[in-house]
Design a protein around this motif. Structure first.
Motif, PDB file in Angstrom:
ATOM      1  N   ARG A 214       0.840  -1.181   0.000  1.00 30.04           N
ATOM      2  CA  ARG A 214       0.000   0.000   0.000  1.00 30.04           C
ATOM      3  C   ARG A 214       0.883   1.241   0.000  1.00 30.04           C
ATOM      4  N   SER A 215       0.440   2.269  -0.671  1.00 32.41           N
ATOM      5  CA  SER A 215       1.157   3.533  -0.662  1.00 32.41           C
ATOM      6  C   SER A 215       1.231   4.060   0.771  1.00 32.41           C
ATOM      7  N   SER A 216       2.244   4.854   1.020  1.00 26.05           N
ATOM      8  CA  SER A 216       2.500   5.332   2.390  1.00 26.05           C
ATOM      9  C   SER A 216       1.623   6.499   2.818  1.00 26.05           C
ATOM     10  N   ASP A 217       0.877   7.103   1.858  1.00 26.20           N
ATOM     11  CA  ASP A 217       0.331   8.420   2.158  1.00 26.20           C
ATOM     12  C   ASP A 217      -1.186   8.566   2.061  1.00 26.20           C
ATOM     13  N   TYR A 218      -1.931   7.456   2.019  1.00 28.07           N
ATOM     14  CA  TYR A 218      -3.379   7.647   2.133  1.00 28.07           C
ATOM     15  C   TYR A 218      -3.986   6.772   3.232  1.00 28.07           C
ATOM     16  N   ASP A 219      -3.996   5.431   3.113  1.00 25.66           N
ATOM     17  CA  ASP A 219      -4.527   4.610   4.205  1.00 25.66           C
ATOM     18  C   ASP A 219      -3.545   4.529   5.368  1.00 25.66           C
ATOM     19  N   ASP A 220      -4.099   4.429   6.576  1.00 21.52           N
ATOM     20  CA  ASP A 220      -3.285   4.231   7.778  1.00 21.52           C
ATOM     21  C   ASP A 220      -3.153   2.727   8.014  1.00 21.52           C
ATOM     22  N   ASP A 259       0.793  12.185  12.199  1.00 18.36           N
ATOM     23  CA  ASP A 259       1.732  11.240  12.818  1.00 18.36           C
ATOM     24  C   ASP A 259       1.884   9.968  11.988  1.00 18.36           C
ATOM     25  N   ALA A 260       0.752   9.444  11.509  1.00 18.84           N
ATOM     26  CA  ALA A 260       0.804   8.212  10.717  1.00 18.84           C
ATOM     27  C   ALA A 260       1.534   8.444   9.405  1.00 18.84           C
ATOM     28  N   LEU A 261       1.338   9.608   8.789  1.00 21.10           N
ATOM     29  CA  LEU A 261       2.033   9.906   7.538  1.00 21.10           C
ATOM     30  C   LEU A 261       3.541   9.955   7.757  1.00 21.10           C
ATOM     31  N   GLU A 262       3.967  10.663   8.793  1.00 23.05           N
ATOM     32  CA  GLU A 262       5.400  10.750   9.070  1.00 23.05           C
ATOM     33  C   GLU A 262       5.982   9.357   9.303  1.00 23.05           C
ATOM     34  N   ALA A 266       8.603   7.260   6.732  1.00 22.03           N
ATOM     35  CA  ALA A 266       9.879   6.756   7.240  1.00 22.03           C
ATOM     36  C   ALA A 266      10.007   5.252   6.987  1.00 22.03           C
ATOM     37  N   LEU A 267       8.930   4.500   7.222  1.00 25.06           N
ATOM     38  CA  LEU A 267       8.959   3.051   7.024  1.00 25.06           C
ATOM     39  C   LEU A 267       9.256   2.680   5.577  1.00 25.06           C
ATOM     40  N   THR A 268       8.771   3.491   4.647  1.00 23.47           N
ATOM     41  CA  THR A 268       8.936   3.188   3.222  1.00 23.47           C
ATOM     42  C   THR A 268      10.095   3.952   2.582  1.00 23.47           C
ATOM     43  N   ASP A 272      11.011  12.114   1.127  1.00 21.05           N
ATOM     44  CA  ASP A 272      11.085  13.213   0.182  1.00 21.05           C
ATOM     45  C   ASP A 272       9.703  13.686  -0.259  1.00 21.05           C
ATOM     46  N   LYS A 273       8.684  12.833  -0.101  1.00 19.88           N
ATOM     47  CA  LYS A 273       7.326  13.224  -0.465  1.00 19.88           C
ATOM     48  C   LYS A 273       6.795  14.358   0.417  1.00 19.88           C
ATOM     49  N   SER A 274       7.385  14.522   1.589  1.00 27.62           N
ATOM     50  CA  SER A 274       6.892  15.532   2.526  1.00 27.62           C
ATOM     51  C   SER A 274       6.956  16.946   1.949  1.00 27.62           C
TER      52      SER A 274
END
Length: 334
Positions: A214-220, A259-262, A266-268, A272-274
């Motif tokens: 799963r992408s890192s930036d929509y679902d938790d 928090d979940a996005l950060e 980091a996990l993935t 740089d997406k930030s």
């Protein structure tokens, strides 16, 4: 297939889409809205899906040589739209999404043309929980049951969905079928229950692999939920007797907060997406908390109308061999 049969199928497709969307809006308090097929490249708004799919990209003259990209889904765009519409908590949006995914395989359940209902619901902080996720999934499933009943009444198709939806976490599924691949685990559990929601898709399981990426930036998918497992997202599967396999109808979940996005960036290794527009909005608390997902229109139609190929309910392009095989099997591809 006769002209009458083809037109009846088209009529039934329209019934399914109208009935399900109306039920979903009523169940989740959603407003139907318009949505784009193209977004600006380099903003982070387009959905990365599994992180490897290529978007259809093309230059746009008035964007000063920047490119437009055809959406994969509207997971991130919807959240921005929630903010712009200034909706209240527990109000949301539903849109008729059209997308192109050129890296998609050609199969009875896959097409490069994607049509789905994309929905997003504004929530409160207290709603970011497994119990709330299950509540919303059950409401969606009831909308599917209601649509199946209407199709049965209008066209006589057999009702096959169980009245109660089952839930299982991807880690529990692994423990249940440790020797099977993730896809075969899905087939096994869907056949057993008829309909099941697999919770927690994206985080690594005890075998060191995720059930699916799963992408890192929509679902938790990294938050630890009430059952001590990671994940506030998942996939809705049904057992398709026509194809003798599981069929995924929806991918959805509680969306990442700051928090979940950060954590997931980091996990993935994608911090740089930030710097992108969408991610900056989220990291500076400018977007509402939400839950949302996509529901495959053609897949729901082919399941409820007992079709063997997605091309029977949507017009797309197929390899010559696929069309030739379909003709031999008496299958009419649109």
């Amino acid at each position: 297939m006769s002209k009458q049969e083809i037109l009846q199928t088209e009529e039934a497709i329209a019934l399914v889409k109208k009935t399900f969307s109306q039920n979903l809006c009523n169940a989740l308090n959603l407003y139907p809205i318009s949505s784009p097929m193209i977004v600006n490249e380099g903003t982070g708004i387009n959905d990365d899906l599994n992180g490897i799919e290529r978007p259809v990209s093309f230059p746009v003259k008035f964007l000063n040589n920047n490119h437009g990209v055809v959406v994969h889904s509207l997971a991130k765009w919807k959240r921005i739209r929630l903010k712009e519409l200034e909706l209240e908590v527990h109000e949301g949006i539903l849109t008729d999404m059209r997308a192109l995914r050129p890296d998609e395989d050609s199969s009875p359940i896959h097409s490069i043309y994607v049509d789905q209902w994309d929905w997003e619901l504004k929530i409160d902080k207290v709603d970011r929980s497994l119990s709330y996720l299950k509540k919303i999934v059950r409401l969606i499933y009831q909308s599917l049951l209601n649509t199946e009943e209407e199709v049965h009444l209008q066209y006589g198709y057999e009702r096959v969905l169980p009245k109660k939806l089952s839930f299982i976490h991807s880690e529990q599924l692994l423990q249940l079928y440790p020797t099977l691949t993730p896809k075969d685990r899905e087939h096994a559990i869907a056949k057993e229950y008829g309909a099941v929601f697999i919770i927690g898709v994206g985080y690594k399981l005890s075998n060191g692999e995720s059930h699916d990426s799963r992408s890192s930036d929509y679902d938790d998918w990294s938050t630890i939920s009430e059952d001590k497992y990671h994940g506030l997202n998942g996939d809705l599967l049904v057992w398709d007797e026509e194809l003798s396999r599981s069929l995924e109808l929806s991918s959805m979940g509680v969306r990442v907060d700051k928090d979940a996005l950060e954590h997931q960036l980091a996990l993935t290794g994608s911090q740089d997406k930030s710097k992108l527009y969408y991610h900056n909005l989220l990291l500076t608390d400018q977007l509402p908390l939400s839950i949302g997902g996509g529901l495959g229109q053609s897949r729901i139609c082919m399941f409820l109308l007992k079709k063997k190929h997605i091309g029977e309910v949507q017009a797309s392009i197929w390899p010559d061999q696929v069309r030739e095989d379909a003709i031999k099997q008496g299958i009419n591809l649109l």
